[in-house]
Design an enzyme around this catalytic site. Structure first.
Site, PDB file in Angstrom:
ATOM      1  N   ASN A  11       0.848  -1.191   0.000  1.00 49.03           N
ATOM      2  CA  ASN A  11       0.000   0.000   0.000  1.00 49.03           C
ATOM      3  C   ASN A  11       0.887   1.246   0.000  1.00 49.03           C
ATOM      4  O   ASN A  11       1.578   1.522   0.979  1.00 49.03           O
ATOM      5  CB  ASN A  11      -0.895  -0.035   1.245  1.00 49.03           C
ATOM      6  N   ASP A  71      -1.835  -4.114  10.684  1.00 49.28           N
ATOM      7  CA  ASP A  71      -3.191  -4.178  10.153  1.00 49.28           C
ATOM      8  C   ASP A  71      -3.947  -3.062  10.849  1.00 49.28           C
ATOM      9  O   ASP A  71      -3.769  -2.833  12.053  1.00 49.28           O
ATOM     10  CB  ASP A  71      -3.855  -5.529  10.405  1.00 49.28           C
ATOM     11  N   ARG A 183      -2.154   5.177  13.388  1.00 46.78           N
ATOM     12  CA  ARG A 183      -0.894   4.645  12.880  1.00 46.78           C
ATOM     13  C   ARG A 183       0.289   5.399  13.486  1.00 46.78           C
ATOM     14  O   ARG A 183       1.321   4.799  13.802  1.00 46.78           O
ATOM     15  CB  ARG A 183      -0.883   4.730  11.348  1.00 46.78           C
TER      16      ARG A 183
END
Length: 203
Positions: A11, A71, A183
């Protein structure tokens, strides 16, 4: 020679964010495509933790790499915590960010703002030599907006509204996002773990 830290993702949005978030880690950050690694790991776990561990362990089977895998998911209270680990596949395989956002807004159609509470959550797994060394977690709370706003970020960022800032995640600068995001929080904890690992490796 600085040892490598393999970021287990393709990603490009995550690659850009982690390149900044892990800049203080005492490792040379590299990525699957940069290493020519074509193997895909199916995220078959039922939780963010299990998916992060699954990816980290698979790529850490090669002693060449210290591996960082994550994740992350959007958990919407009105949907019982969904889409959660299914965030990337919420609108089916091959769906775009716009498809996923569209499905989410349809699921919440008619609900008032006070019932659209949600959180982004991130779990980072750090693995070395076939063993998960540490899990690091972070979260960011907000509200699902009624329509997308902003051009930054990726995924559900355009509809994840942060009331205190009166902005969606997609309206934040990269610096703002990294300071506030799930994150960013998980990565700051991961950097401390990586420093400890590097010290152990140097003994």
């Amino acid at each position: 020679m600085i040892p490598k830290l393999l970021l287990a993702t393709r990603n490009q949005g995550k690659v850009r964010e982690y390149s900044l978030l892990l800049r203080d880690a005492p490792f040379a950050l590299t990525f699957l495509t940069a290493e020519g690694i074509e193997e895909e790991v199916v995220e078959s776990g039922e939780t963010l933790e299990s998916n992060a561990e699954l990816k980290a362990l698979r790529y850490a089977s090669d002693d060449k790499y210290l591996v960082l895998a994550d994740d992350s998911g959007l958990e919407v209270d009105a949907l019982g915590g969904l889409p959660g680990p299914m965030s990337a596949r919420f609108a089916g395989e091959g769906a775009s960010d716009a498809d996923r956002i569209g499905k989410l807004l349809r699921e919440l159609e008619g609900l008032p703002r006070e019932k659209r509470t949600a959180r982004f959550r991130c779990v980072i797994a750090i693995a070395r030599m076939n063993k998960v060394v540490q899990l690091c977690q972070g979260e960011c709370r907000g509200v699902i907006g009624f329509a997308p706003r902003g051009q930054q970020g990726f995924g559900y960022d355009p509809v994840f509204y942060i009331p205190d800032l009166d902005k969606t995640m997609a309206e934040l600068s990269m610096e703002e996002k990294n300071r506030l995001s799930h994150r960013g929080e998980a990565a700051r904890r991961a950097v401390e773990v990586l420093r400890e690992i590097r010290q152990e490796m140097a003994k």
